[in-house]
Design a protein around this motif. Structure first.
Motif, PDB file in Angstrom:
ATOM      1  N   PRO A 135       0.815  -1.227   0.000  1.00 48.50           N
ATOM      2  CA  PRO A 135       0.000   0.000   0.000  1.00 48.50           C
ATOM      3  C   PRO A 135       0.844   1.269   0.000  1.00 48.50           C
ATOM      4  O   PRO A 135       1.847   1.359   0.706  1.00 48.50           O
ATOM      5  CB  PRO A 135      -0.779  -0.098   1.321  1.00 48.50           C
ATOM      6  N   ASN A 136       0.422   2.214  -0.809  1.00 43.06           N
ATOM      7  CA  ASN A 136       1.001   3.556  -0.855  1.00 43.06           C
ATOM      8  C   ASN A 136       2.469   3.638  -1.261  1.00 43.06           C
ATOM      9  O   ASN A 136       3.091   4.683  -1.118  1.00 43.06           O
ATOM     10  CB  ASN A 136       0.789   4.282   0.485  1.00 43.06           C
ATOM     11  N   TYR A 181     -14.457  12.196  -0.824  1.00 40.33           N
ATOM     12  CA  TYR A 181     -14.314  10.820  -0.362  1.00 40.33           C
ATOM     13  C   TYR A 181     -12.846  10.641   0.008  1.00 40.33           C
ATOM     14  O   TYR A 181     -11.978  11.188  -0.678  1.00 40.33           O
ATOM     15  CB  TYR A 181     -14.743   9.836  -1.466  1.00 40.33           C
ATOM     16  N   PRO A 182     -12.549   9.906   1.077  1.00 45.88           N
ATOM     17  CA  PRO A 182     -11.154   9.859   1.531  1.00 45.88           C
ATOM     18  C   PRO A 182     -10.172   9.280   0.509  1.00 45.88           C
ATOM     19  O   PRO A 182      -8.988   9.602   0.550  1.00 45.88           O
ATOM     20  CB  PRO A 182     -11.212   8.964   2.768  1.00 45.88           C
ATOM     21  N   SER A 219     -10.347   2.132  -0.491  1.00 43.76           N
ATOM     22  CA  SER A 219     -10.596   2.190   0.953  1.00 43.76           C
ATOM     23  C   SER A 219     -10.677   0.768   1.477  1.00 43.76           C
ATOM     24  O   SER A 219     -11.308  -0.086   0.861  1.00 43.76           O
ATOM     25  CB  SER A 219     -11.921   2.888   1.234  1.00 43.76           C
ATOM     26  N   VAL A 220     -10.033   0.522   2.608  1.00 43.20           N
ATOM     27  CA  VAL A 220     -10.072  -0.796   3.236  1.00 43.20           C
ATOM     28  C   VAL A 220     -10.859  -0.659   4.536  1.00 43.20           C
ATOM     29  O   VAL A 220     -10.510   0.153   5.390  1.00 43.20           O
ATOM     30  CB  VAL A 220      -8.637  -1.284   3.545  1.00 43.20           C
ATOM     31  N   HIS A 221     -11.966  -1.415   4.627  1.00 44.94           N
ATOM     32  CA  HIS A 221     -12.815  -1.255   5.817  1.00 44.94           C
ATOM     33  C   HIS A 221     -12.603  -2.355   6.842  1.00 44.94           C
ATOM     34  O   HIS A 221     -12.871  -2.177   8.026  1.00 44.94           O
ATOM     35  CB  HIS A 221     -14.293  -1.204   5.405  1.00 44.94           C
ATOM     36  N   GLY A 259     -10.804  -4.854   9.414  1.00 43.03           N
ATOM     37  CA  GLY A 259      -9.623  -4.850  10.274  1.00 43.03           C
ATOM     38  C   GLY A 259      -9.418  -3.559  11.043  1.00 43.03           C
ATOM     39  O   GLY A 259      -8.412  -3.402  11.728  1.00 43.03           O
ATOM     40  N   PHE A 260     -10.344  -2.618  10.908  1.00 39.97           N
ATOM     41  CA  PHE A 260     -10.215  -1.385  11.670  1.00 39.97           C
ATOM     42  C   PHE A 260     -11.501  -1.115  12.443  1.00 39.97           C
ATOM     43  O   PHE A 260     -12.582  -1.456  11.980  1.00 39.97           O
ATOM     44  CB  PHE A 260      -9.942  -0.194  10.746  1.00 39.97           C
ATOM     45  N   GLN A 304     -12.557   3.118  11.873  1.00 41.52           N
ATOM     46  CA  GLN A 304     -11.642   3.788  10.948  1.00 41.52           C
ATOM     47  C   GLN A 304     -11.601   3.027   9.630  1.00 41.52           C
ATOM     48  O   GLN A 304     -11.991   1.870   9.562  1.00 41.52           O
ATOM     49  CB  GLN A 304     -10.224   3.838  11.540  1.00 41.52           C
ATOM     50  N   SER A 305     -11.116   3.701   8.600  1.00 39.51           N
ATOM     51  CA  SER A 305     -10.877   3.038   7.325  1.00 39.51           C
ATOM     52  C   SER A 305      -9.428   3.291   6.936  1.00 39.51           C
ATOM     53  O   SER A 305      -8.864   4.334   7.277  1.00 39.51           O
ATOM     54  CB  SER A 305     -11.790   3.597   6.235  1.00 39.51           C
ATOM     55  N   GLY A 306      -8.845   2.338   6.216  1.00 42.90           N
ATOM     56  CA  GLY A 306      -7.476   2.511   5.732  1.00 42.90           C
ATOM     57  C   GLY A 306      -7.515   2.937   4.274  1.00 42.90           C
ATOM     58  O   GLY A 306      -8.372   2.486   3.510  1.00 42.90           O
ATOM     59  N   ILE A 307      -6.617   3.837   3.880  1.00 40.93           N
ATOM     60  CA  ILE A 307      -6.614   4.336   2.514  1.00 40.93           C
ATOM     61  C   ILE A 307      -5.299   3.973   1.819  1.00 40.93           C
ATOM     62  O   ILE A 307      -4.215   4.247   2.333  1.00 40.93           O
ATOM     63  CB  ILE A 307      -6.777   5.879   2.487  1.00 40.93           C
ATOM     64  N   ASP A 308      -5.455   3.345   0.649  1.00 39.44           N
ATOM     65  CA  ASP A 308      -4.302   2.990  -0.184  1.00 39.44           C
ATOM     66  C   ASP A 308      -4.414   3.786  -1.483  1.00 39.44           C
ATOM     67  O   ASP A 308      -5.379   3.621  -2.226  1.00 39.44           O
ATOM     68  CB  ASP A 308      -4.338   1.478  -0.471  1.00 39.44           C
TER      69      ASP A 308
END
Lengths: 478, 95
Positions: free
Chosen positions: A33-34, A83-84, A131-133, A135-136, A139-143
């Motif tokens: 990611p990223n 959107y994030p 967006s990864v929802h 496992g959090f 919160q959401s994870g952003i790649d």
């Protein structure tokens, strides 16, 4: 009067460039990611987009293949939403002046008729991040690796009238972008995805309320989602609850086989497009278009027509063989190598296709080279093996046991074509089964099958079936 | 042409701007005045004239399709409020 389904499609094809549409980041799939998100992709202040030449070329390529007008003066616009996974707060897209204008794509329906589907437009744009929802908590994870990856959004006219037509259209477009080499077509990885606009109405009346089903990433899901959505519309209307049908965006849940509403706020779709001041208009000259045209490969429809005239194939056989560029090239190599196009088509569309299907492999993953298939067909042509034995040889070749000749040798599969050997076998069987011989001679033709079976068994399946039949008939006649 | 109070609120919401209630009518006025200017410009006949993107008639320069960026995730993520497993963390978003 029956309900009529009206469908229009938006296809997002990720362009097969090495770098992103507006930055020099890699577009390779599956990176950490990223790690492929540059300052521009992260929307850091002070960065400016610079357009990828290849993305423009790819857009022109598709336009030419669709017989479309190429937008010689093409402009990028900002599509504004929050959107994030869209850090700029807008997506760079095209609005008033897309790179590809009106065109068309011909699809073949099940009954063999051809239907022309209008293409409204196709425009260049950048993809958003992911967006990864899972496992959090809260919160959401952003790649942002996917941010600024080049896309062509291909919009069709509402010319499609059934789920089957929709699938035929998407398959044809999928085949086309891969022929052109502008998209790898990988649906699992999201390189080729589809939004479907569905409504129902009675023919002759205005179109019904339109619902958009987003992000369908397999041919099967497209078909199922449409069937579900059409049934939902008809049920609501016929139950007098047509007012509950609203124009909205829905998501398809493949596990439940149903769609559910995705966005409720009506103002979300107010994108306030305006020309992007960071990017100047693109000017595409006739010379640019001619250069791209000179580079176009033979396209599926032209290849199909040529296979029919040059190799004498049926429309059905030819249609199957031109589904991908690789398959068409493979066919031609085998047809030329074996000198028998019909036999080649029969094997490729029969045994080989069935095996690929069972193994859920794409044609490009076929473990048998064109040269190896020629080797197998040659042994059928010279009567070394029967068609039935060839299937066993193909199986062994598939398992990596070598080429046709070494498999035939190793398994002792050589067909017996020597008449005297077959005669000897038949003589023995006739002598051992006087009762059946008598039955046959008294007119019970069915017993013939018994003799064929016995003789094949005695020859361990190696007797040439045609020779065996002939000799058996002669001998039994007495 | 003028901008109504409701339109100001709608645009503010779309742009995620907090506009206090007592300022709304002032904004509606100011924005309407800008549109008056736009109306004057619109009176000019521009039939057949493409929008001018640049006074020098410059056109978009294109980049060759080459990867020029390398991985600087660690540096970029230093200024992020929160990261985990390489992902930027934000308040939960659900479609």
């Amino acid at each position: 009067m029956e309900w009529e389904t009206v469908i229009g499609l938006e296809i997002h094809a990720q362009l097969a460039t090495n770098s992103k549409i507006f930055s020099g980041s890699s577009t390779a799939y599956g990176a950490e990611p990223n790690t492929q998100a540059s300052l521009l992709d992260l929307a850091m202040p002070g960065t400016l987009p610079v357009l990828n030449k290849k993305a423009v070329e790819f857009g022109i390529k598709l336009g030419l293949a669709l017989g479309a007008e190429i937008g010689k003066h093409s402009v990028f616009a900002r599509k504004n939403y929050f959107y994030p996974d869209l850090p700029k707060g807008y997506q760079i897209s095209q609005y008033e002046f897309p790179i590809v204008g009106k065109g068309q794509l011909d699809i073949e329906l099940e009954d063999g008729t051809v239907k022309r589907i209008g293409i409204t437009r196709a425009h260049l744009e950048e993809d958003a991040g992911k967006s990864v929802h899972e496992g959090f908590v809260n919160q959401s994870g952003i790649d942002l690796n996917r941010a600024s990856t080049p896309l062509l959004e291909i919009v069709s006219e509402p010319d499609i009238r059934s789920a089957k037509e929709a699938v035929a259209y998407v398959k044809k477009m999928h085949s086309l972008v891969r022929y052109l080499g502008i998209c790898d077509g990988n649906m699992q990885e999201g390189s080729f995805r589809c939004d479907v606009n569905v409504s129902v109405h009675k023919p002759g009346t205005p179109f019904g309320t339109r619902v958009e089903i987003k992000n369908l990433n397999s041919f099967r899901f497209i078909e199922r989602a449409i069937h579900h959505e059409v049934a939902r519309h008809i049920d609501l209307i016929e139950a007098g609850k047509g007012h509950l049908l609203v124009q909205e965006t829905r998501l398809f849940d493949p596990d439940k086989g149903e769609t559910r509403s995705m966005r409720s706020k009506e103002d979300v779709n107010d994108y306030r497009y305006f020309p992007d001041p960071d990017l100047l208009p693109i000017l595409i000259t006739d010379a640019d278009i001619d250069a791209v045209r000179a580079d176009l490969p033979e396209l599926p429809d032209a290849k199909k027509a040529r296979f029919m005239s040059e190799y004498g194939l049926s429309a059905y056989d030819a249609g199957l063989l031109v589904q991908s560029r690789e398959e068409g090239e493979y066919f031609e190599a085998v047809a030329k190598g074996s000198g028998d196009a019909k036999l080649t088509a029969n094997w490729m569309n029969g045994e080989v296709a069935a095996r690929l299907n069972r193994a859920e492999l794409a044609f490009e993953q076929l473990p048998i080279s064109a040269e190896a298939l020629v080797g197998l067909l040659k042994r059928i042509q010279d009567n070394t093996i029967s068609g039935k034995m060839a299937k066993d040889v193909l199986e062994a070749m598939w398992q990596g046991e070598g080429d046709a000749d070494s498999v035939i040798e190793a398994k002792g599969l050589k067909q017996i074509t020597d008449n005297s050997a077959i005669e000897a076998i038949i003589d023995e069987i006739i002598a051992a089964n006087p009762e059946q011989v008598a039955q046959y001679r008294s007119g019970k033709d069915k017993v013939f099958g018994f003799f064929v079976g016995q003789a094949m068994k005695a020859s361990k399946g190696k007797a040439n079936p045609a020779t065996l039949n002939d000799i058996l008939k002669q001998k039994l006649a007495g | 042409m003028s901008i109504s109070i409701d339109e100001v609120k709608k645009v503010a919401n779309l742009a995620r701007l907090a506009v206090s209630e007592d300022k709304v009518s002032e904004y509606a006025n100011s924005l309407s005045n800008i549109l008056v200017l736009a109306d004057q410009l619109e009176a000019v006949d521009t039939t057949g004239i493409l929008p001018l993107a640049n006074p020098h008639d410059a056109l978009q320069r294109l980049r060759e399709d080459v990867v020029t960026e390398t991985n600087h995730r660690a540096e970029y993520q230093k200024i992020a409020p929160e990261v985990e497993d390489g992902l930027y963390l934000v308040p939960q978003v659900i479609d």
